[in-house]
Design a protein around this motif. Structure first.
Motif, PDB file in Angstrom:
ATOM      1  N   THR A   1       0.819  -1.225   0.000  1.00  0.00           N
ATOM      2  CA  THR A   1       0.000   0.000   0.000  1.00  0.00           C
ATOM      3  C   THR A   1       0.847   1.267   0.000  1.00  0.00           C
ATOM      4  N   ASN A   2       2.124   1.168   0.318  1.00  0.00           N
ATOM      5  CA  ASN A   2       3.004   2.333   0.312  1.00  0.00           C
ATOM      6  C   ASN A   2       3.726   2.453  -1.030  1.00  0.00           C
ATOM      7  N   THR A   3       4.076   3.669  -1.386  1.00  0.00           N
ATOM      8  CA  THR A   3       4.870   3.875  -2.595  1.00  0.00           C
ATOM      9  C   THR A   3       6.272   3.341  -2.378  1.00  0.00           C
ATOM     10  N   ARG A   4       6.795   2.694  -3.362  1.00  0.00           N
ATOM     11  CA  ARG A   4       8.136   2.125  -3.234  1.00  0.00           C
ATOM     12  C   ARG A   4       9.185   3.228  -3.366  1.00  0.00           C
ATOM     13  N   PRO A   5      10.181   3.220  -2.467  1.00  0.00           N
ATOM     14  CA  PRO A   5      11.180   4.298  -2.490  1.00  0.00           C
ATOM     15  C   PRO A   5      12.189   4.119  -3.598  1.00  0.00           C
ATOM     16  N   GLY A   6      12.661   5.230  -4.139  1.00  0.00           N
ATOM     17  CA  GLY A   6      13.756   5.203  -5.089  1.00  0.00           C
ATOM     18  C   GLY A   6      15.089   5.207  -4.366  1.00  0.00           C
ATOM     19  N   LEU A   7      16.150   5.041  -5.111  1.00  0.00           N
ATOM     20  CA  LEU A   7      17.481   4.963  -4.515  1.00  0.00           C
ATOM     21  C   LEU A   7      17.815   6.238  -3.738  1.00  0.00           C
ATOM     22  N   ARG A   8      17.457   7.421  -4.307  1.00  0.00           N
ATOM     23  CA  ARG A   8      17.756   8.674  -3.625  1.00  0.00           C
ATOM     24  C   ARG A   8      17.029   8.756  -2.284  1.00  0.00           C
ATOM     25  N   GLU A   9      15.765   8.312  -2.254  1.00  0.00           N
ATOM     26  CA  GLU A   9      15.011   8.329  -1.002  1.00  0.00           C
ATOM     27  C   GLU A   9      15.627   7.385   0.023  1.00  0.00           C
ATOM     28  N   ILE A  10      16.023   6.215  -0.430  1.00  0.00           N
ATOM     29  CA  ILE A  10      16.616   5.238   0.488  1.00  0.00           C
ATOM     30  C   ILE A  10      17.879   5.807   1.119  1.00  0.00           C
ATOM     31  N   LEU A  11      18.732   6.408   0.296  1.00  0.00           N
ATOM     32  CA  LEU A  11      19.971   6.974   0.817  1.00  0.00           C
ATOM     33  C   LEU A  11      19.692   8.131   1.777  1.00  0.00           C
ATOM     34  N   SER A  12      18.653   8.924   1.477  1.00  0.00           N
ATOM     35  CA  SER A  12      18.286  10.031   2.354  1.00  0.00           C
ATOM     36  C   SER A  12      17.792   9.525   3.705  1.00  0.00           C
ATOM     37  N   ASP A  13      17.061   8.413   3.706  1.00  0.00           N
ATOM     38  CA  ASP A  13      16.521   7.850   4.951  1.00  0.00           C
ATOM     39  C   ASP A  13      17.524   6.975   5.681  1.00  0.00           C
ATOM     40  N   MET A  14      18.677   6.732   5.060  1.00  0.00           N
ATOM     41  CA  MET A  14      19.710   5.894   5.669  1.00  0.00           C
ATOM     42  C   MET A  14      20.514   6.748   6.655  1.00  0.00           C
ATOM     43  N   THR A  15      19.866   7.114   7.767  1.00  0.00           N
ATOM     44  CA  THR A  15      20.489   7.974   8.769  1.00  0.00           C
ATOM     45  C   THR A  15      21.520   7.191   9.580  1.00  0.00           C
TER      46      THR A  15
ATOM     47  N   THR B   1      11.851   5.889   8.720  1.00  0.00           N
ATOM     48  CA  THR B   1      13.170   5.459   8.258  1.00  0.00           C
ATOM     49  C   THR B   1      13.502   4.024   8.656  1.00  0.00           C
ATOM     50  N   HIS B   2      12.581   3.357   9.330  1.00  0.00           N
ATOM     51  CA  HIS B   2      12.869   1.987   9.774  1.00  0.00           C
ATOM     52  C   HIS B   2      13.083   1.040   8.597  1.00  0.00           C
ATOM     53  N   TYR B   3      12.383   1.274   7.488  1.00  0.00           N
ATOM     54  CA  TYR B   3      12.559   0.398   6.326  1.00  0.00           C
ATOM     55  C   TYR B   3      13.997   0.478   5.809  1.00  0.00           C
ATOM     56  N   ALA B   4      14.588   1.697   5.900  1.00  0.00           N
ATOM     57  CA  ALA B   4      15.969   1.872   5.443  1.00  0.00           C
ATOM     58  C   ALA B   4      16.933   1.099   6.331  1.00  0.00           C
ATOM     59  N   ALA B   5      16.647   1.065   7.640  1.00  0.00           N
ATOM     60  CA  ALA B   5      17.477   0.269   8.547  1.00  0.00           C
ATOM     61  C   ALA B   5      17.409  -1.210   8.174  1.00  0.00           C
ATOM     62  N   ALA B   6      16.218  -1.683   7.806  1.00  0.00           N
ATOM     63  CA  ALA B   6      16.076  -3.080   7.406  1.00  0.00           C
ATOM     64  C   ALA B   6      16.839  -3.364   6.119  1.00  0.00           C
ATOM     65  N   ILE B   7      16.776  -2.434   5.166  1.00  0.00           N
ATOM     66  CA  ILE B   7      17.525  -2.611   3.915  1.00  0.00           C
ATOM     67  C   ILE B   7      19.024  -2.645   4.195  1.00  0.00           C
TER      68      ILE B   7
END
Length: 431
Positions: A30-44, A325-331
């Motif tokens: 149900t959520n929009t899938r993040p692009g690479l730029r978004e993933i890197l931005s959320d990778m705090t 940003t939890h999804y980025a931690a999982a990735i």
């Protein structure tokens, strides 16, 4: 007078019907899938720190359980290395894909109680027959997810009792923290003090993750004190996977398939779902079961234990930082897991060469917040008697019929709740 004709419902094409039948009861993203730029931005820094600590957890105690199970079957080093290679690389790929697809944390690793059950079986069953039971287990848990039976069972369980089960599983990490601080203060106390100091200053902790830095100072003290055990690289550096053809036997099927499926679907996935729900996420319950089954089948050829949506690792990934940003931690955890799979002998050898107090303290500080949250969620609702019974049975490590304590904790907790906890009264109806 203007008239309007009712709009006709959207037509369902044969292709759409086929897709719906193929998906069964699987929950769509149900959520929009993040692009690479978004993933890197959320990778705090916090997300990366949580990912690193979650991986350290998976590569310490759970790997020790694999080694103990392999010893019961007298497996040689190449088979053990292949086993560890499979659980890290294969589950790392699943974690990355599912966390990206649903834009929510979903860390997949292997069933720890299932590994214990497999170890007991390896003492008297051939390795190939145990792998055959893994394949059948994978097919079964896929079907349970695809048909939607898993979600119905999970929705029927009172959430307080499920979280009490999680608290009973996590409590040992808190006790090991206390034990480590008493038996080896040189290693444990610097880690605990740094964790407490950074946690008490959230503005600093946002840029300096408390658990990750506690792991860093523990590693530094270990190396400076000359406490790293010998043989860290005795198993080599790069993994060499070995393919083993599963064999199917009635004895292995009867002994293993149902107990392994229970540990995945109810015990491990139940923990993972409860932890993620408590953190505000909506994990797809049916998908988690189906994916666990799909992942289990090919990994069995590498000797790897069945896949599951792990509880402790997901708890570490969502313990700190913004929910978004939890999804980025999982990735990040999935990427690190693939790396560990490729150098499985060296990484796990180094972790296991660390002092026991380092592992106990790191797990304790990492699980401190998840343990607190599990207690709050488990004992703050109406099913307090059932939650207490579930907690006590889970922590007792009771084992019946080859099934571990968390399952029986849920069963007894639900029974006690039905008998002792008052049924909520319906509000009076107003005319």
């Amino acid at each position: 007078m203007k008239t309007t004709t009712p709009s006709s419902p959207p037509t369902t094409t044969p292709t759409t019907k086929r897709k719906q039948r193929a998906l069964g009861a699987l929950e769509p993203p149900t959520n929009t899938r993040p692009g690479l730029r978004e993933i890197l931005s959320d990778m705090t820094a916090t997300a990366i720190g949580n990912a690193f600590v979650a991986l350290l957890f998976a590569a310490s105690g759970p790997v020790a359980v694999i080694l103990a199970a392999a010893a019961q079957g007298n497996l040689d080093g190449s088979l053990v290395s292949s086993w560890i290679f499979g659980v890290f690389l294969g589950n790392g790929l699943l974690t990355i894909f599912l966390s990206w697809l649903y834009r929510s944390p979903q860390a997949y690793f292997w069933t720890i109680p299932g590994t214990v059950i497999a170890g007991d079986a390896l003492a008297h069953l051939p390795f190939a027959e145990v792998l055959g039971a893994y394949v059948l287990t994978g097919v079964l848990i896929f079907l349970l997810g695809w048909t939607g039976l898993v979600a119905r069972v999970m929705d029927a369980l009172p959430p307080q009792i499920v979280m009490a089960m999680v608290a009973g599983i996590f409590l040992r990490f808190g006790l090991e923290l206390v034990d480590a601080s008493l038996t080896d203060p040189l290693i444990a106390l610097p880690m605990i003090l740094l964790f407490v100091a950074l946690t008490a200053m959230p503005k600093i902790g946002k840029f300096a993750p408390p658990v990750a830095l506690a792991a860093g100072i523990g590693t530094a003290v270990t190396l400076l004190a000359g406490r790293l055990g010998p043989g860290a690289l005795d198993g080599g550096i790069v993994a060499s996977p070995v393919l083993t053809m599963p064999a199917f036997s009635l004895a292995a099927t009867i002994e293993l398939v149902i107990p392994l499926a229970i540990t995945v679907v109810i015990v491990q996935n139940g923990q993972g779902v409860a932890v993620l729900r408590a953190a505000g996420h909506r994990p797809p319950v049916n998908v988690a079961s189906a994916v666990s089954g799909v992942g289990t089948v090919p990994l069995a050829f590498l000797g790897s234990t069945p896949t599951c949506l792990t509880g402790p690792t997901n708890a570490l990934l969502v313990a700190e930082g913004r929910k978004e940003t939890h999804y980025a931690a999982a990735i990040a955890c999935g990427v690190l897991s693939i790396g560990v799979g490729l150098i499985a002998p060296a990484f796990t050898g180094f972790i296991l060469a660390m002092p026991a107090a380092f592992i106990g303290t790191l797990a304790g500080v990492a699980m401190f917040t998840p343990l607190k949250n599990a207690f709050l969620a488990g004992f703050s609702g109406g099913a307090s008697a059932g939650a207490l019974a579930c907690f006590l049975v889970t922590f007792s490590e009771l084992s019946l019929l080859g099934i571990s304590a968390p399952f029986w904790g849920l069963v007894i907790g639900v029974i006690v709740a039905k008998l002792l906890d008052p049924t909520p009264k319906s509000p009076p109806k107003h005319p």
